[in-house]
Design a protein around this motif. Structure first.
Motif, short mmCIF file in Angstrom:
data_model
loop_
_atom_site.label_atom_id
_atom_site.label_comp_id
_atom_site.label_asym_id
_atom_site.label_seq_id
_atom_site.Cartn_x
_atom_site.Cartn_y
_atom_site.Cartn_z
N ASN A 207 0.39 -1.13 -0.05
CA ASN A 207 -0.06 0.15 -0.06
C ASN A 207 0.84 1.09 0.37
OD1 ASN A 207 -3.03 -1.03 0.33
ND2 ASN A 207 -1.88 -2.05 1.57
N ALA A 208 1.58 1.33 -0.86
CA ALA A 208 3.06 1.75 -0.73
C ALA A 208 3.22 2.92 -2.06
CB ALA A 208 4.59 2.27 -0.26
N ALA A 209 1.95 3.02 -3.11
CA ALA A 209 2.54 3.97 -4.20
C ALA A 209 2.95 5.35 -4.84
CB ALA A 209 0.47 3.91 -4.87
N VAL A 210 4.33 4.52 -5.36
CA VAL A 210 4.61 5.84 -5.81
C VAL A 210 4.02 7.01 -6.84
CG1 VAL A 210 6.95 6.53 -7.15
CG2 VAL A 210 6.76 4.14 -6.03
N THR A 211 4.78 8.25 -6.06
CA THR A 211 3.63 9.03 -6.17
C THR A 211 4.56 10.07 -7.53
OG1 THR A 211 4.24 10.09 -4.79
CG2 THR A 211 1.38 9.37 -4.88
N HIS A 212 5.99 9.81 -7.40
CA HIS A 212 6.96 10.25 -7.96
C HIS A 212 8.16 10.36 -8.02
CE1 HIS A 212 9.81 14.90 -8.72
NE2 HIS A 212 9.10 14.66 -9.57
N MET A 213 9.01 10.16 -9.03
CA MET A 213 10.59 9.59 -9.03
C MET A 213 11.63 10.83 -9.19
SD MET A 213 10.31 6.00 -10.26
CE MET A 213 9.62 6.73 -12.00
N ASP A 214 12.14 11.20 -8.88
CA ASP A 214 13.15 12.00 -9.16
C ASP A 214 14.72 11.19 -9.41
OD1 ASP A 214 15.21 13.83 -10.08
OD2 ASP A 214 15.52 15.30 -8.85
N GLY A 240 2.19 -3.52 -16.91
CA GLY A 240 0.84 -3.84 -16.73
C GLY A 240 -0.14 -2.40 -16.07
N TYR A 241 1.10 -2.68 -15.15
CA TYR A 241 0.74 -1.54 -13.99
C TYR A 241 0.79 -0.05 -13.72
CZ TYR A 241 -2.27 -5.81 -13.17
OH TYR A 241 -2.81 -7.16 -12.55
N ILE A 242 2.16 0.18 -14.58
CA ILE A 242 3.65 1.79 -14.62
C ILE A 242 2.06 3.00 -14.95
CG2 ILE A 242 3.53 1.71 -16.93
CD1 ILE A 242 6.83 2.03 -15.98
N GLY A 243 0.79 1.99 -15.87
CA GLY A 243 0.11 3.97 -15.39
C GLY A 243 1.20 5.02 -16.22
N HIS A 244 1.10 6.56 -15.60
CA HIS A 244 2.12 7.31 -15.99
C HIS A 244 3.13 7.31 -15.72
CE1 HIS A 244 -1.27 7.94 -18.54
NE2 HIS A 244 -1.99 8.07 -18.08
N LEU A 245 3.55 6.88 -14.07
CA LEU A 245 4.59 7.01 -13.51
C LEU A 245 5.99 6.99 -14.56
CD1 LEU A 245 6.37 6.27 -10.60
CD2 LEU A 245 5.97 4.21 -11.67
N HIS A 246 6.87 6.07 -15.36
CA HIS A 246 7.93 6.45 -16.26
C HIS A 246 7.63 6.88 -17.74
CE1 HIS A 246 11.92 6.60 -18.08
NE2 HIS A 246 12.27 6.67 -16.88
N PRO A 247 7.14 7.48 -18.20
CA PRO A 247 6.59 8.32 -19.64
C PRO A 247 7.26 7.01 -20.75
CG PRO A 247 7.22 10.27 -18.44
CD PRO A 247 7.14 9.31 -17.61
N LYS A 248 8.72 6.88 -20.09
CA LYS A 248 9.23 5.78 -21.26
C LYS A 248 9.12 4.71 -21.16
CE LYS A 248 14.04 5.28 -24.11
NZ LYS A 248 15.74 5.53 -23.77
N LEU A 249 8.68 4.51 -19.98
CA LEU A 249 8.44 3.35 -19.99
C LEU A 249 6.83 2.35 -20.36
CD1 LEU A 249 10.38 1.99 -16.42
CD2 LEU A 249 10.99 1.60 -18.88
N SER A 250 6.18 3.63 -20.07
CA SER A 250 5.17 3.76 -19.76
C SER A 250 4.43 3.54 -21.74
CB SER A 250 4.22 4.87 -19.41
OG SER A 250 4.41 5.25 -17.63
N PRO A 404 -2.98 5.43 -26.36
CA PRO A 404 -3.77 5.04 -26.06
C PRO A 404 -4.62 4.28 -26.93
CG PRO A 404 -3.48 7.14 -26.01
CD PRO A 404 -2.51 6.90 -26.65
N LEU A 405 -3.83 4.00 -28.77
CA LEU A 405 -4.66 3.22 -28.98
C LEU A 405 -3.86 1.90 -28.91
CD1 LEU A 405 -4.56 5.51 -32.37
CD2 LEU A 405 -6.44 5.24 -31.68
N GLY A 406 -2.97 1.10 -28.09
CA GLY A 406 -2.51 1.02 -28.06
C GLY A 406 -3.61 -0.73 -27.25
N PRO A 407 -4.23 -0.72 -26.52
CA PRO A 407 -5.58 -1.26 -25.67
C PRO A 407 -6.47 -1.82 -27.57
CG PRO A 407 -5.36 -0.28 -24.71
CD PRO A 407 -4.03 0.40 -25.12
N ALA A 408 -6.77 -1.36 -28.63
CA ALA A 408 -7.80 -1.11 -29.57
C ALA A 408 -6.82 -1.95 -30.41
CB ALA A 408 -8.38 0.49 -30.40
#
Length: 429
Positions: A207-214, A240-250, A404-408
């Motif tokens: 229950n320790a979601a990362v909110t920001h990284m430097d 698959g759960y990366i969301g928008h955490l790191h743009p390049k990996l996302s 955004p079109l990836g799932p489709a």
């Protein structure tokens, strides 16, 4: 403080042997290596580092194994989502063999860790059968011969007559049995690896979601809702759960939904359909996978969709069972659940270094219970020992996955796979 996450309702949660929750991060902390993501990729990396004496903190947004690592079919076998022939075409035989051996070594390491750490991952049963949906006996024999010659894994060809003895369905032709692969309880195993990490000194926070990284300086800063980590190195294992955490990996990650159902006990009816004790998957591009549990329940998985939470899931999955075993008409679902896999467009794991001290280990695409252990060892050895095996994955990089079109796009690809399967099945007849 936000409400603690719980596991979704599934066979694995209903039979879970794990603490109610592990602590969350509430105080700023220093460490050598911070791992983000508590699925099997992150945990295997953490354990590999902790066993080598490194100071590790692991952050998990929800619960250890909450995602794909604790929701899958429980199949453990060598290889990747991308077949060995396609890997060889990309990197050549020598590197293809080296990549394959990483997973075969990991298969043995999993067995050793289960014994060493006393992990209760049962019921454990040996053998995974690949049932051929198409008539291609010569191709199956040739594949078995090639794999046995190169890796000595003992694949055995199963004739059509033998398959009809093991599986009472007209759908299958021949098959290949891998005796080195096995089935187990994936969520209990994942939690057992987490316990092993802690026993070797790693600190795990749920229950320790990362909110920001430097990640720019010599010391990296990783922020959660209530506290921060300062680390020399970071390993991102979110897939698959990366969301928008790191743009390049996302941008390189395609989250894809898949589904599993657990039936009610079938009793004597099970042997009217399935006599094989093996975990089973079929050879379609869009195939099913399943195994019978000791209490005669069927654990059945399949489908790929951009819809991560479909309606009427129980009925849809029971329909998939009846298309292969119509004699089980009337079987009822006890529970069904969705899961999210992280795919790369090339169907290989994404393993490497983004910058000095910043690593990634993700994208196992539905073939992860063994390959994640291989990836964890590769990254752990790179950090702790300077080993360069991780460079074997360099040809399979961080290709753009469609945004955004990836799932489709993935949904259309799945429909295309189904059409190819229908065409191959028609030719087989």
């Amino acid at each position: 403080m936000q409400q603690a996450a719980t596991y979704i309702d599934s066979y694995y949660h209903r039979t879970l042997r794990a603490p109610a929750a592990r602590p969350t991060l509430v105080e700023d902390t220093d460490c050598d290596i911070c791992i983000i993501g508590g699925g099997m990729a992150g945990l295997a990396t953490a354990l590999g580092l902790a066993e080598r004496g490194r100071d590790v903190v692991l952050l998990e947004a929800k619960r250890v194994g909450w995602g794909a690592s604790g929701r899958n079919g429980g199949f453990v076998g060598g290889g990747y989502s991308l077949g060995i022939g396609d890997i060889e075409a990309r990197v050549g035989r020598e590197d293809a063999d080296a990549l394959a051996r990483l997973t075969l070594d990991a298969l043995e390491l999993i067995k050793q860790r289960i014994e060493r750490y006393g992990i209760d991952a049962g019921p454990m049963r040996p053998g995974i059968m690949k049932a051929s949906w198409f008539a291609n006996a010569d191709s199956l024999r040739a594949h078995a011969d090639k794999m046995n010659e190169r890796f000595g894994i003992g694949l055995t060809f199963q004739s059509r007559e033998r398959m009809r003895e093991l599986y009472l369905t007209e759908r299958y032709y021949e098959g290949l049995l891998d005796p080195t692969a096995f089935q187990f309880h994936s969520l209990n195993f994942t939690n057992g690896i987490a316990d092993a990490c802690a026993g070797n000194g790693a600190r795990i926070f749920e229950n320790a979601a990362v909110t920001h990284m430097d990640l720019t300086g010599d010391r990296k800063r990783i922020d959660t809702a209530h506290a921060s980590i300062s680390a020399n190195q970071v390993v991102i294992c979110c897939s698959g759960y990366i969301g928008h955490l790191h743009p390049k990996l996302s941008r390189a990650t395609l989250p894809v939904g898949t589904y599993v159902v657990l039936t009610e006990p079938l009793g004597d009816r099970l042997e009217q359909a399935i006599k094989a004790p093996y975990g089973t998957s079929d050879s379609r591009l869009a195939g099913d996978y399943y195994r019978a549990l000791p209490d005669t329940r069927l654990l059945w998985g399949g489908r790929v969709s951009s819809n991560l939470s479909p309606r009427n899931l129980k009925q849809k999955m029971i329909g998939d069972i009846l298309r292969i075993y119509p004699q089980l008409e009337g079987v009822r679902a006890a529970v069904a659940w969705p899961g999210t896999m992280g795919y790369a467009v090339h169907k290989m794991p994404q393993i490497g270094q983004l910058s000095e001290g910043v690593w990634y280990n993700q994208g196992y695409g539905g073939h992860g219970m063994c390959a994640t252990t291989a990836g964890g060892e590769v990254v752990a050895k790179a950090i702790a020992e300077g080993d360069e095996s991780y460079k074997l994955f360099a040809p399979f990089g961080l290709d753009f996955a469609g945004g955004p079109l990836g799932p489709a796009i993935a949904q259309c690809a799945y429909w295309g796979f189904q059409l190819q399967d229908l065409w191959q099945a028609w030719k087989s007849k």
